[in-house]
Each structure stands twice: as structure tokens, then as C-alpha cells.
Design a protein around this motif. Sequence first.
Motif, PDB file in Angstrom:
ATOM      1  N   LEU A 130      42.418  45.458  40.375  1.00 28.28           N
ATOM      2  CA  LEU A 130      41.550  44.397  40.879  1.00 28.28           C
ATOM      3  C   LEU A 130      41.249  44.682  42.343  1.00 28.28           C
ATOM      4  O   LEU A 130      42.174  44.833  43.142  1.00 28.28           O
ATOM      5  CB  LEU A 130      42.260  43.044  40.810  1.00 28.28           C
ATOM      6  N   ASP A 131      39.978  44.776  42.688  1.00 26.38           N
ATOM      7  CA  ASP A 131      39.559  44.902  44.086  1.00 26.38           C
ATOM      8  C   ASP A 131      38.984  43.558  44.494  1.00 26.38           C
ATOM      9  O   ASP A 131      38.018  43.072  43.890  1.00 26.38           O
ATOM     10  CB  ASP A 131      38.519  46.009  44.245  1.00 26.38           C
ATOM     11  N   MET A 132      39.594  42.948  45.499  1.00 29.74           N
ATOM     12  CA  MET A 132      39.266  41.597  45.908  1.00 29.74           C
ATOM     13  C   MET A 132      38.754  41.570  47.343  1.00 29.74           C
ATOM     14  O   MET A 132      39.162  42.378  48.159  1.00 29.74           O
ATOM     15  CB  MET A 132      40.505  40.696  45.826  1.00 29.74           C
ATOM     16  N   TYR A 156      45.088  37.300  30.776  1.00 32.10           N
ATOM     17  CA  TYR A 156      44.751  37.669  32.152  1.00 32.10           C
ATOM     18  C   TYR A 156      43.339  38.250  32.223  1.00 32.10           C
ATOM     19  O   TYR A 156      42.548  37.878  33.096  1.00 32.10           O
ATOM     20  CB  TYR A 156      45.770  38.671  32.704  1.00 32.10           C
ATOM     21  N   VAL A 157      43.021  39.147  31.302  1.00 32.02           N
ATOM     22  CA  VAL A 157      41.682  39.744  31.276  1.00 32.02           C
ATOM     23  C   VAL A 157      40.637  38.645  31.119  1.00 32.02           C
ATOM     24  O   VAL A 157      39.638  38.611  31.851  1.00 32.02           O
ATOM     25  CB  VAL A 157      41.567  40.788  30.137  1.00 32.02           C
ATOM     26  N   ASP A 158      40.881  37.725  30.169  1.00 28.43           N
ATOM     27  CA  ASP A 158      39.929  36.635  29.943  1.00 28.43           C
ATOM     28  C   ASP A 158      39.802  35.731  31.169  1.00 28.43           C
ATOM     29  O   ASP A 158      38.707  35.294  31.506  1.00 28.43           O
ATOM     30  CB  ASP A 158      40.345  35.804  28.725  1.00 28.43           C
ATOM     31  N   PHE A 159      40.925  35.448  31.841  1.00 19.88           N
ATOM     32  CA  PHE A 159      40.909  34.622  33.042  1.00 19.88           C
ATOM     33  C   PHE A 159      39.988  35.228  34.101  1.00 19.88           C
ATOM     34  O   PHE A 159      39.079  34.560  34.618  1.00 19.88           O
ATOM     35  CB  PHE A 159      42.334  34.477  33.596  1.00 19.88           C
ATOM     36  N   PHE A 160      40.211  36.496  34.430  1.00 24.99           N
ATOM     37  CA  PHE A 160      39.408  37.121  35.484  1.00 24.99           C
ATOM     38  C   PHE A 160      37.948  37.277  35.061  1.00 24.99           C
ATOM     39  O   PHE A 160      37.045  37.028  35.856  1.00 24.99           O
ATOM     40  CB  PHE A 160      40.020  38.461  35.903  1.00 24.99           C
ATOM     41  N   ASN A 161      37.708  37.651  33.809  1.00 25.39           N
ATOM     42  CA  ASN A 161      36.326  37.792  33.336  1.00 25.39           C
ATOM     43  C   ASN A 161      35.593  36.454  33.298  1.00 25.39           C
ATOM     44  O   ASN A 161      34.425  36.366  33.667  1.00 25.39           O
ATOM     45  CB  ASN A 161      36.293  38.444  31.953  1.00 25.39           C
ATOM     46  N   THR A 193      38.913  46.726  36.775  1.00 28.60           N
ATOM     47  CA  THR A 193      39.010  47.841  35.842  1.00 28.60           C
ATOM     48  C   THR A 193      40.282  47.673  35.031  1.00 28.60           C
ATOM     49  O   THR A 193      41.337  47.388  35.594  1.00 28.60           O
ATOM     50  CB  THR A 193      39.081  49.185  36.616  1.00 28.60           C
ATOM     51  N   PHE A 194      40.179  47.854  33.706  1.00 28.77           N
ATOM     52  CA  PHE A 194      41.377  47.723  32.877  1.00 28.77           C
ATOM     53  C   PHE A 194      41.257  48.595  31.636  1.00 28.77           C
ATOM     54  O   PHE A 194      40.155  48.919  31.197  1.00 28.77           O
ATOM     55  CB  PHE A 194      41.633  46.266  32.493  1.00 28.77           C
TER      56      PHE A 194
END
Length: 140
Positions: free
Chosen positions: A129-131, A79-84, A116-117
Motif C-alpha cells: 500500500l502506497d499512501m 482487507y482487499v475489499d476494505f481498501f478497494n 498492489t496485491f
Amino acid sequence: MGSNIVFSANNNEEVMVLPVVPEIEVNKPQNNEQFETLNNGTINLIGDEGLRTFSIASIFPSQKYSWLKHGSVAEPFKYVDFFNKWRAKKVPLRVVTSRPDGREWFNMPCVIDSFTFKQLRNGDIEYTLDMAEYRFIGGV
């Protein structure tokens, strides 16, 4: 059925189902303007709708808990890699959320304003996650 939150990138090239569905508060502003007049005091002109924003705070699990959403994975760094990855490519994501009865609640392209994680001792990753809504230019 149950609620779901699904993110997709680049016309479903990559799709991620969030493992936990937290509460979501959507902010839907209206860009109204107030003006002072000589005779009527203050008047309010109704403006266009602004960009919707929302925030999600939850965990990406490191274990296959029994309560994980169907289609999600117990690999927090996926998930972290996906969003990054998609954030670095400057590609908007599409988020689709469903209500508890399975009907779609909202479906919109969005960008990540903030991600932020932190990794917890048990291996899970806690995140926020702020979208913000993304509007395609040129009728796309």
C-alpha cells in the motif's frame, strides 16, 4: 502492548486492524526553494511542509497464526475489499499507528496512491500500500 496499525473509514464506520505490523518509513518533505542572487550566490527559502507519504508491505493472512495482532482477522479478502471499497468511493482513510509501548506514533487522514496485491499458494495475500496524507479543505 506492541505496535499496531489501524485504518478507519468514514469516522470509524469501518475499522480494520492490520494483522502484521511491518516496518514503515514515513517521508515528510519540506517544500524549500532555492534562488540565485547577484551578490550572495544561492539562497534557500524555507517552504511549507509537504504531504507525508508512506508505504506498507506485508501479508493479509488466511490462517489464524499465533502472531496475528489482536483485533485483526484471518480473512485476507476482507482487507482487499476494505481498501478497494473506500478507494472506489473516494473516501480518505485515517491511519493510526502506535509505538511498541502503545503510545500513538502518528494519526493522519490519507489516500491510497497505489494498492498492489497477489494471492500466495497458501491463501495468504501479499500486498503493498502506497499512501499519501490527505488534507481536508475548509477547516474540517
